[in-house]
Enzyme design. Structure first.
Site, short mmCIF file in Angstrom:
data_model
loop_
_atom_site.label_atom_id
_atom_site.label_comp_id
_atom_site.label_asym_id
_atom_site.label_seq_id
_atom_site.Cartn_x
_atom_site.Cartn_y
_atom_site.Cartn_z
N THR A 259 0.85 -1.19 0.00
CA THR A 259 0.00 0.00 0.00
C THR A 259 0.88 1.24 0.00
O THR A 259 2.08 1.14 -0.29
CB THR A 259 -1.00 -0.05 1.19
OG1 THR A 259 -1.93 1.02 1.07
CG2 THR A 259 -0.29 0.04 2.53
N ASN A 260 0.34 2.41 0.27
CA ASN A 260 1.13 3.64 0.29
C ASN A 260 0.60 4.59 1.35
O ASN A 260 -0.37 4.29 2.05
CB ASN A 260 1.13 4.28 -1.11
CG ASN A 260 -0.26 4.68 -1.55
OD1 ASN A 260 -0.88 5.56 -0.96
ND2 ASN A 260 -0.78 4.00 -2.56
N ARG A 261 1.22 5.76 1.45
CA ARG A 261 0.98 6.65 2.58
C ARG A 261 -0.15 7.65 2.38
O ARG A 261 -0.30 8.57 3.17
CB ARG A 261 2.26 7.44 2.88
CG ARG A 261 3.34 6.62 3.51
CD ARG A 261 4.50 7.56 3.86
NE ARG A 261 5.60 6.87 4.51
CZ ARG A 261 5.57 6.48 5.78
NH1 ARG A 261 4.51 6.70 6.52
NH2 ARG A 261 6.62 5.89 6.29
#
Ligand code: CTP
Length: 222
Positions: free
Chosen positions: A28-30
């Site tokens: 995933t990412n931020r």
């Protein structure tokens, strides 16, 4: 309050996507989803009928907005397409930080640690939701707005993205500054023939300003 966008249908993507590796792990990412959620709220406040297709975030659904929760990019794309097929969408705003890749060989059971090495992940490219929506033919929303998160050459990269993806406007974001998870943002709004810088301000104020722009657009092009 004035409701200049009443009768307008809007679809917004927001947040990260989550691409499974196995039943307990993923990529995933931020992205916090804050900017997209603020835009959903600002448009609903002006009377628009807003559907928010959201990746996993820690935010409550904005007041008066219909939220559809998704995880993977492929689910996000399916939800956006279903929305466009169900009724004619006036505005699509793709603010999600869609993972560029997903795991091809998702394991059906938890991958166990074994002597002799780490597992190899084989990645394949995800569909580009913004590009697909921009090229969706008779279902294409009247106004398609993308985001461009760049760490350098914001103007050149955002303009290239605008024409490559075929959208109408791009909100260019300089992410070399503090943006992820922050409540403030500084952007440049690029249309096909103009650019407008919006100094650092709250994501809520950026959202309101974008909502005003959209309102003005529909006044000029009903
Ligand atoms: N986007 C999308 N689907 C994808 C990738 C991106 O809809 N699979 C959308 C984002 O929501 C955003 C815009 O495309 O509105 C730009 O995303 P960005 O990650 O900045 O662009 P990329 O296509 O990944 O280009 P690059 O890697 O060259 O920066």
């Amino acid at each position: 309050a004035a409701r200049p966008l009443s009768g307008r249908k809007v679809v917004i993507t927001a947040g990260p996507t989550f691409e499974a590796i196995d039943p307990v792990r993923g990529l995933t990412n931020r992205s916090s989803g804050k900017q997209g959620y603020a835009i959903a709220q600002a448009l609903a406040d002006l009377g628009a009928e807003v559907t928010l297709v959201s990746g996993p975030v820690f935010l409550d659904a904005p007041q008066g907005v219909r939220r559809i929760n998704v995880e993977a990019a492929t689910e996000m794309q399916a939800a956006v397409e279903a929305e466009m097929a169900a009724h004619s969408v006036d505005v699509a705003i793709m603010s999600a930080a869609v993972a560029d890749w997903r795991v091809d060989n998702v394991a059906t059971g938890k991958i166990k640690k074994a002597p002799g090495g780490a597992p190899a992940l084989h990645l394949i490219e995800n569909p580009d939701i913004l590009a697909a929506v921009s090229k969706s033919g008779p279902l294409r929303p009247k106004l398609v707005i993308g985001f461009a998160a760049e760490t350098s050459d914001l103007e050149a990269n955002a303009r290239a993205k605008l024409s490559r993806k075929g959208c109408d406007w791009i909100v260019g974001n300089d992410v070399s500054q503090d943006v992820f998870g922050s409540d403030a943002n500084a952007v440049i709004l690029f249309t096909r023939d103009s650019a407008e810088s919006w100094e650092r301000q709250s994501k809520r104020d950026i959202a309101r300003r974008l909502a005003q722009h959209i309102t003005r657009h529909f006044k000029a092009h009903p």
